[in-house]
Design a protein around this motif. Structure first.
Motif, PDB file in Angstrom:
ATOM      1  N   TYR A  31      70.952  79.752  46.415  1.00  0.00           N
ATOM      2  CA  TYR A  31      70.403  80.270  45.162  1.00  0.00           C
ATOM      3  C   TYR A  31      70.728  81.773  45.055  1.00  0.00           C
ATOM      4  N   PRO A  32      72.013  82.112  45.066  1.00  0.00           N
ATOM      5  CA  PRO A  32      72.438  83.515  45.226  1.00  0.00           C
ATOM      6  C   PRO A  32      71.975  84.478  44.149  1.00  0.00           C
ATOM      7  N   GLU A  33      71.781  84.006  42.941  1.00  0.00           N
ATOM      8  CA  GLU A  33      71.334  84.887  41.855  1.00  0.00           C
ATOM      9  C   GLU A  33      69.822  84.903  41.715  1.00  0.00           C
ATOM     10  N   ILE A  34      69.154  84.131  42.545  1.00  0.00           N
ATOM     11  CA  ILE A  34      67.713  83.953  42.411  1.00  0.00           C
ATOM     12  C   ILE A  34      66.935  84.647  43.531  1.00  0.00           C
ATOM     13  N   LEU A  85      55.081  85.635  41.011  1.00  0.00           N
ATOM     14  CA  LEU A  85      55.919  85.438  42.198  1.00  0.00           C
ATOM     15  C   LEU A  85      55.063  84.932  43.363  1.00  0.00           C
ATOM     16  N   ARG A  86      53.930  85.571  43.547  1.00  0.00           N
ATOM     17  CA  ARG A  86      53.018  85.150  44.608  1.00  0.00           C
ATOM     18  C   ARG A  86      52.523  83.726  44.354  1.00  0.00           C
ATOM     19  N   GLU A  87      52.217  83.409  43.095  1.00  0.00           N
ATOM     20  CA  GLU A  87      51.750  82.068  42.754  1.00  0.00           C
ATOM     21  C   GLU A  87      52.828  81.018  43.028  1.00  0.00           C
ATOM     22  N   PHE A  88      54.080  81.380  42.808  1.00  0.00           N
ATOM     23  CA  PHE A  88      55.171  80.445  43.082  1.00  0.00           C
ATOM     24  C   PHE A  88      55.162  80.033  44.552  1.00  0.00           C
ATOM     25  N   PHE A  89      55.076  81.028  45.436  1.00  0.00           N
ATOM     26  CA  PHE A  89      55.120  80.717  46.865  1.00  0.00           C
ATOM     27  C   PHE A  89      53.890  79.928  47.305  1.00  0.00           C
ATOM     28  N   ASP A 146      64.303  89.483  48.635  1.00  0.00           N
ATOM     29  CA  ASP A 146      64.472  90.073  47.305  1.00  0.00           C
ATOM     30  C   ASP A 146      64.412  88.939  46.287  1.00  0.00           C
ATOM     31  N   CYS A 147      63.286  88.860  45.603  1.00  0.00           N
ATOM     32  CA  CYS A 147      63.035  87.761  44.663  1.00  0.00           C
ATOM     33  C   CYS A 147      63.142  88.208  43.207  1.00  0.00           C
ATOM     34  N   ARG A 148      63.724  89.361  42.981  1.00  0.00           N
ATOM     35  CA  ARG A 148      63.771  89.890  41.616  1.00  0.00           C
ATOM     36  C   ARG A 148      64.580  89.010  40.682  1.00  0.00           C
ATOM     37  N   GLY A 149      65.529  88.263  41.246  1.00  0.00           N
ATOM     38  CA  GLY A 149      66.340  87.372  40.424  1.00  0.00           C
ATOM     39  C   GLY A 149      65.579  86.164  39.914  1.00  0.00           C
ATOM     40  N   MET A 150      64.372  85.953  40.414  1.00  0.00           N
ATOM     41  CA  MET A 150      63.570  84.815  39.967  1.00  0.00           C
ATOM     42  C   MET A 150      62.958  85.064  38.595  1.00  0.00           C
TER      43      MET A 150
END
Length: 402
Positions: free
Chosen positions: A315-318, A344-348, A333-337
Motif C-alpha cells: 500500500y505504497p501511497e497509503i 486514524l486512531r479509530e482505524f487501528f 507514516d499514515c498521512r497517505g490514508m
C-alpha cells in the motif's frame, strides 16, 4: 544457509491474565479489550532464562531486606558498556535509578530553575516534554526535520537561533524514540559544540543503545571527548534490552564530580534509595550473560520489522514505514490514508483491532503517524500483520484498483 539460533522467539508466554500494563489498560486507552496491544515499549518476548534463574537462586535465601546495589552489578554494566559501546565509566560515576524518566526529572530539577529553558527535539517520547512543563520550565522545541531522503536529522540552524542565556539543559534521545535514528558521531559533535559554547548540560537517554541494527553503531554522547564527559549525564539500563522493565532498575552515569554532586543534592532529597534486592541480581545477571541472547534478539526483531515493511509496501501511497536503525518501535507514516488523527486512531482500534501509540502524543510533529511495537514473538507478529493487511485491504481496495 541460515545459522541455527540458540534462543527461540517463535512463541512467548501469555500475559492476558497477568497485570501487564499493555493488556490491563486496553479498555481505558482504546475503549475496548478487543485489540492486540502493540504500544508501550516492553516486549511480548520472554525475559531471558539466565535472568530468571538468578532471581530464583537468590530466593533460596529466606531474608529479603534492605540491600545496597552490589559493586559487582555496576561493574558488570561498566564492562558491558566498554565492550559494546566503547565508552568507559568508573564505579564512582554510577548511581542507581528506578527509571530513566525519574532520572530525567531529577536532572531538570538539579540543573535548571523555574522559568529556564530546556531543549527537547520532537517528535519524542512524551515524558521528555511533559517533565519539562511539570517543573515549570520553558519548553524549547527544536523539532527534527526530514531531509530529501525522508531521513530524520537535527535542525542545527533552528537550534542555534533559539538558544539564549536562559537555556540550561538539552534532553537528548539517543537512539531516538520514536523515529528510530542512530545519531552519527558527526551529528552528535554538532550538538556538543553548541552545548559547550552555551554552557548547556546534556541529559542523554541511551536506554535503547543495545538495540541498534548493523551497520549502524551507537555513539554514547559521553564518549565524544573529555569535554563531552564533563557536561553529560547518561541514562542507561536493562529495561528495554532484556525486557526487564518490571524490575524497575536503571542507572545514571555522571563522570564529572561537580555535576554528580549537584545531581545528588536533588537525588538524595527525593530519596531514591537502592531499589530492591531481586532487581540487583537480575541486573547483574543480564549484563554478565546476555551477549548471544541480545544478538539473536536483534536478528528476530529485524525479521519482524521486515514483515511489517512487506505488508506496508503493498500500500505504497497509503502507509509507509520509516527506515529503522535502532529500537523495536516502528514509526508509521499514515498521512497517505487521508484521515485526521482521531480517525486514524479509530482505524487501528476498530478496523485493524490493534492498539498503537498515536503519533500526536509524541508532539504535533507526530500528526499523521502511529508507533507500533514489533518486539513480539513470531506468532504474534504474524497476527499483527494479518490484522493490518486485512484492514488496509478492506478500506482501500477501491483506491488500489485505481
Amino acid at each position: 544457509m541460515e545459522e541455527k539460533m540458540i534462543y527461540d522467539f517463535s512463541e512467548s508466554a501469555c500475559r492476558k491474565d497477568t497485570n501487564a500494563e499493555k493488556y490491563t489498560l486496553r479498555e481505558e486507552l482504546f475503549g475496548t479489550n478487543d485489540v492486540l496491544p502493540v504500544w508501550v515499549a516492553d516486549m511480548d518476548i520472554d525475559t531471558p532464562d539466565f535472568v530468571l534463574d538468578a532471581v530464583k537462586e537468590r530466593l533460596n535465601h529466606p531474608i529479603v531486606g534492605y540491600e545496597e546495589v552490589p559493586k559487582s552489578a555496576f561493574l558488570a554494566q561498566i564492562e558491558w558498556m566498554k565492550k559494546e559501546h566503547n565508552v568507559e565509566f568508573a564505579l564512582e560515576d554510577m548511581l542507581y535509578s528506578h527509571s530513566v524518566v525519574a532520572s530525567m526529572n531529577t536532572v531538570i530539577d538539579a540543573f535548571s530553575e523555574v522559568g529556564d529553558k530546556v531543549i527537547v527535539q520532537t517528535p519524542v517520547y512524551p515524558p521528555f516534554f511533559h517533565s519539562v512543563l511539570e517543573h515549570d520550565r520553558e519548553l524549547l522545541k527544536n523539532p527534527l526535520k526530514q531531509n530529501a531522503d525522508k531521513k530524520y536529522v537535527f535542525d542545527i540552524e533552528d537550534l542555534k537561533s533559539k538558544i539564549d542565556e536562559k537555556t540550561k539543559l538539552l534532553l537528548l534521545c539517543s537512539p531516538h524514540n520514536p523515529v528510530g535514528r542512530v545519531w552519527s558521531k558527526e551529528e552528535l559533535e554538532e550538538i556538543l559544540q553548541i552545548c559547550l559554547e552555551h554552557n548547556i548540560v546534556v541529559f542523554s537517554d541511551e536506554i535503547h543503545s543495545d538495540l541498534v541494527y548493523k551497520p549502524n553503531v551507537h555513539v554514547p554522547f559521553a564518549s565524544l571527548s573529555q569535554e563531552a564527559r564533563n557536561i553529560t549525564i547518561t541514562a542507561i539500563g536493562v529495561g528495554k534490552t532484556f525486557n526487564m522493565a518490571g524490575f524497575a532498575m536503571s542507572s545514571v552515569a555522571i563522570p564529572n564530580k561537580k555535576l554528580r554532586e549537584k545531581f545528588l543534592k536533588t537525588y538524595n532529597r527525593i530519596h531514591f534509595a537502592q531499589g530492591n534486592v531481586l532487581s540487583h541480581v537480575a541486573f547483574e545477571a543480564a549484563y554478565k550473560n546476555a551477549k548471544v541472547w541480545v544478538d539473536e534478539l536483534k536478528t528476530h526483531l529485524l525479521k519482524n520489522f521486515h514483515m511489517l515493511e512487506e505488508v506496508c509496501a503493498k500500500y505504497p501511497e497509503i502507509i509507509k514505514v520509516t527506515p529503522i536503525e535502532a529500537t523495536y518501535l516502528a514509526w508509521l507514516d499514515c498521512r497517505g490514508m487521508g484521515l485526521g488523527d482521531k480517525k486514524l486512531r479509530e482505524f487501528f482500534v476498530q478496523e485493524a483491532k490493534l492498539g498503537l501509540n498515536a503519533g500526536l502524543s509524541f508532539g504535533r510533529e507526530g500528526s499523521g503517524f502511529m508507533r507500533l511495537n514489533f518486539a513480539v514473538s513470531t506468532a504474534k507478529m504474524l497476527e499483527v500483520i494479518k490484522r493490518l493487511n486485512k484492514a488496509l485491504l478492506l478500506k482501500y481496495q477501491d483506491k488500489l484498483k485505481d
